[in-house]
Each structure stands twice: as C-alpha cells, then as structure tokens.
Design a protein around this motif. Structure first.
Motif, short mmCIF file in Angstrom:
data_model
loop_
_atom_site.label_atom_id
_atom_site.label_comp_id
_atom_site.label_asym_id
_atom_site.label_seq_id
_atom_site.Cartn_x
_atom_site.Cartn_y
_atom_site.Cartn_z
N HIS A 6 0.81 -1.22 0.00
CA HIS A 6 0.00 0.00 0.00
C HIS A 6 0.84 1.27 0.00
O HIS A 6 0.38 2.33 -0.41
CB HIS A 6 -0.96 0.00 1.20
N TRP A 64 -1.29 3.69 -5.99
CA TRP A 64 -2.15 3.13 -7.03
C TRP A 64 -1.41 2.36 -8.12
O TRP A 64 -1.98 1.44 -8.72
CB TRP A 64 -2.92 4.24 -7.73
N ASP A 118 -5.62 10.95 -4.59
CA ASP A 118 -4.56 10.33 -3.80
C ASP A 118 -4.99 8.95 -3.31
O ASP A 118 -6.18 8.70 -3.06
CB ASP A 118 -4.21 11.19 -2.58
N TYR A 119 -4.01 8.09 -3.17
CA TYR A 119 -4.27 6.75 -2.62
C TYR A 119 -4.67 6.93 -1.16
O TYR A 119 -4.06 7.69 -0.41
CB TYR A 119 -2.99 5.90 -2.72
N PRO A 120 -5.74 6.24 -0.72
CA PRO A 120 -6.19 6.43 0.67
C PRO A 120 -5.19 5.90 1.68
O PRO A 120 -4.66 4.81 1.53
CB PRO A 120 -7.51 5.64 0.72
N HIS A 121 -4.93 6.70 2.67
CA HIS A 121 -4.04 6.30 3.77
C HIS A 121 -4.82 6.48 5.07
O HIS A 121 -4.65 7.45 5.79
CB HIS A 121 -2.77 7.15 3.79
N THR A 122 -5.72 5.55 5.31
CA THR A 122 -6.50 5.59 6.55
C THR A 122 -6.14 4.40 7.40
O THR A 122 -5.52 3.45 6.93
CB THR A 122 -8.01 5.58 6.26
N THR A 124 -4.04 4.37 9.82
CA THR A 124 -2.60 4.32 10.03
C THR A 124 -2.31 3.98 11.49
O THR A 124 -3.19 4.04 12.35
CB THR A 124 -1.94 5.67 9.71
#
Length: 137
Positions: A67, A71, A86-90, A92
């Motif tokens: 991840h 993408w 943007d690629y999701p960064h949740t 974390t």
C-alpha cells in the motif's frame, strides 16, 4: 448475570475462527492472555497460509500489493488507469494509537464522572425523601 445471546454467538464465532488459525480449540473469550499467548502460533499460521497461496496461485494472477506504493502497481495489475485522487491512507498506526488514547480518555472521564453524578443523584433523592425543598437554578 444474564449474558447477551449476541455476545455468546460472537464469542463462539471468534473461538472457531482463532481455533482454525492455530489448528486447535481456543476459547479466546475466556483466555485473559489472548492473543499474546498465541502470538507465535498465529504468526506461523499466517506465514504458512502465505506460502500456500504462493504455491497455489500463478504469478500472473497474484498481486502482492504494498500500500505504500500507492495506485500504480494495483492499477497496472488490474489493467486500469491510475485515478487522479490520492491513494487512501487511513487506519494508520498513528490514527489507531489516537483512537486508543481517545477511548482511554473517555473511559477515564466516565470513571471520574460516574461517582460525581451518582453522588448528586443520591443527594437529590435523599433531599426529596427527607422533605427538603430543592433550590431551582
């Protein structure tokens, strides 16, 4: 004490799931050391499953996605264009620790407030039963 039937079913489901992972019966809901006491077994089962997947699935049909790379590799594998968002960064590690802190603070606040509220309620009920008038604010 009556235990919620949903909790009983949920605990049994968890026990079955973890039991399948470590290949033996587990009563995780009753084990105060869970999951730490089973850490080595769970990691070994996870690694064995990864090896099994690598043996069964051909490289053309398997994406091992990191991840952190966003993408590009995912979209290339799927034959799709890279989205403009943007690629999701949740979820974390920092968000998880903040969530744990918030839960701990909420529990602490409840533990502090509960005796105060109970004391005020007790005082109010005591005054009512002793015929004292209650001052209105």
């Amino acid at each position: 004490k009556r235990i919620d039937p949903f909790f009983i079913r949920f605990a049994k489901m968890c026990d079955q799931m973890w039991g399948r992972i470590v290949k033996r019966p587990i009563e995780a809901s009753l084990d105060p050391g869970f999951p730490h006491a089973y850490k080595d077994e769970i990691i070994a089962a996870y690694d064995a499953n990864n090896v099994r997947v690598l043996e069964m699935v051909t490289p053309k049909r398997l994406l091992i996605h990191d991840h952190k790379k966003g993408w590009a590799s995912l979209c290339h594998f799927l034959g799709k264009p890279v989205p403009e968002i943007d690629y999701p960064h949740t979820n974390t590690r920092a968000e998880f620790h903040a969530f744990k802190r918030n839960i701990a603070m909420g529990v602490a606040a409840m533990l502090i407030m509960a005796p105060i509220v109970l004391g005020l309620v007790f005082k109010l009920v005591f005054k009512l039963f002793n015929g004292q008038k209650i001052k209105e604010a």
